[in-house]
Design a protein around this motif. Structure first.
Motif, PDB file in Angstrom:
ATOM      1  N   ASP A  87       0.823  -1.207   0.000  1.00 45.62           N
ATOM      2  CA  ASP A  87       0.000   0.000   0.000  1.00 45.62           C
ATOM      3  C   ASP A  87       0.863   1.265   0.000  1.00 45.62           C
ATOM      4  N   LEU A  96       2.750   4.565  -2.194  1.00 50.14           N
ATOM      5  CA  LEU A  96       2.492   5.538  -3.251  1.00 50.14           C
ATOM      6  C   LEU A  96       3.470   5.317  -4.406  1.00 50.14           C
ATOM      7  N   ARG A 135      -2.564   0.062 -11.935  1.00 44.53           N
ATOM      8  CA  ARG A 135      -1.624   0.903 -11.194  1.00 44.53           C
ATOM      9  C   ARG A 135      -2.287   2.218 -10.810  1.00 44.53           C
ATOM     10  N   LYS A 136      -3.020   2.823 -11.729  1.00 41.51           N
ATOM     11  CA  LYS A 136      -3.710   4.079 -11.410  1.00 41.51           C
ATOM     12  C   LYS A 136      -4.765   3.868 -10.336  1.00 41.51           C
ATOM     13  N   ARG A 137      -5.447   2.728 -10.402  1.00 43.81           N
ATOM     14  CA  ARG A 137      -6.540   2.475  -9.469  1.00 43.81           C
ATOM     15  C   ARG A 137      -6.045   2.127  -8.065  1.00 43.81           C
ATOM     16  N   ILE A 181      -2.597   2.030  -6.875  1.00 46.26           N
ATOM     17  CA  ILE A 181      -1.404   2.703  -6.354  1.00 46.26           C
ATOM     18  C   ILE A 181      -1.572   4.214  -6.414  1.00 46.26           C
ATOM     19  N   GLY A 182      -2.132   4.706  -7.486  1.00 51.54           N
ATOM     20  CA  GLY A 182      -2.366   6.137  -7.617  1.00 51.54           C
ATOM     21  C   GLY A 182      -1.694   6.692  -8.853  1.00 51.54           C
ATOM     22  N   VAL A 183      -2.024   7.936  -9.137  1.00 50.33           N
ATOM     23  CA  VAL A 183      -1.455   8.616 -10.298  1.00 50.33           C
ATOM     24  C   VAL A 183      -0.110   9.210  -9.903  1.00 50.33           C
ATOM     25  N   TYR A 184       0.679   9.537 -10.918  1.00 55.77           N
ATOM     26  CA  TYR A 184       1.983  10.140 -10.686  1.00 55.77           C
ATOM     27  C   TYR A 184       1.797  11.635 -10.498  1.00 55.77           C
ATOM     28  N   ASN A 185       1.811  12.092  -9.257  1.00 55.27           N
ATOM     29  CA  ASN A 185       1.681  13.506  -8.936  1.00 55.27           C
ATOM     30  C   ASN A 185       2.852  13.876  -8.037  1.00 55.27           C
ATOM     31  N   TYR A 209       4.817  16.066  -3.926  1.00 57.32           N
ATOM     32  CA  TYR A 209       5.225  14.762  -3.413  1.00 57.32           C
ATOM     33  C   TYR A 209       5.758  14.871  -1.987  1.00 57.32           C
ATOM     34  N   ASN A 222       3.088  15.085   0.746  1.00 55.21           N
ATOM     35  CA  ASN A 222       2.311  13.873   1.041  1.00 55.21           C
ATOM     36  C   ASN A 222       3.086  12.847   1.846  1.00 55.21           C
TER      37      ASN A 222
END
Length: 160
Positions: A68, A70, A140-142, A144-148, A152, A155
């Protein structure tokens, strides 16, 4: 897409991708015209080298989902490298289709009986691989998340 994610879970997707990659690595040394394996041709090592990046990406996705975590810049770089490797996969689809359709050209030559089944298998595996890879990007987007990475550092919680 939600019902698809219930049928093909992230674990099944990664395991299926790995199985297809292993099969394609083995079949990259196989000559469909001669029904023999060729280990001394340098061209046959292109797919195994490129799939090593794919294996690394699948491991990273598995690890990030299980732990879990990022997404990080290293994962993004591996995914971007995989985008370019997808071009090679699409070329291999084209090349495999050309080989499968060349049976009429070499009709008067002796072609092994395994030509059509093996060429069709290779073509199907190369066609399924980009679909599973694109589905892995969606997973991966769902999960882990998007690349933002603009915020960074905001967070990160070092006391967790």
């Amino acid at each position: 897409m939600n019902t698809l994610s219930k049928i093909i879970t992230w674990k099944r997707n990664i395991l299926a991708s790995m199985a297809i990659l292993v099969a394609l690595v083995v079949l990259s040394f196989y000559g469909v015209y001669t029904n023999q394996f060729y280990f001394f041709k340098p061209d046959n090592y292109i797919v195994p080298i490129l799939t090593s990046v794919h294996f690394i990406y699948l491991y990273v996705v598995w690890f990030k989902i299980v732990e879990d975590e990022l997404p990080d810049p290293k994962m993004r770089n591996i995914e971007y490298a995989l985008y370019t490797i997808m071009i090679v996969y699409f070329f291999k689809i084209y090349d495999s289709a050309i080989v499968l359709n060349s049976v009429d050209v070499y009709g008067e030559h002796v072609i092994p009986a395994t030509f059509k089944p093996m060429a069709a298998l290779i073509l199907v595996l190369y066609c399924v691989l980009p679909i599973l890879t694109l589905y892995t990007f969606w997973l991966r987007k769902r999960f882990i998340g998007v690349y933002n990475f603009e915020n960074y550092n905001d967070n990160l919680n070092i006391w967790q």
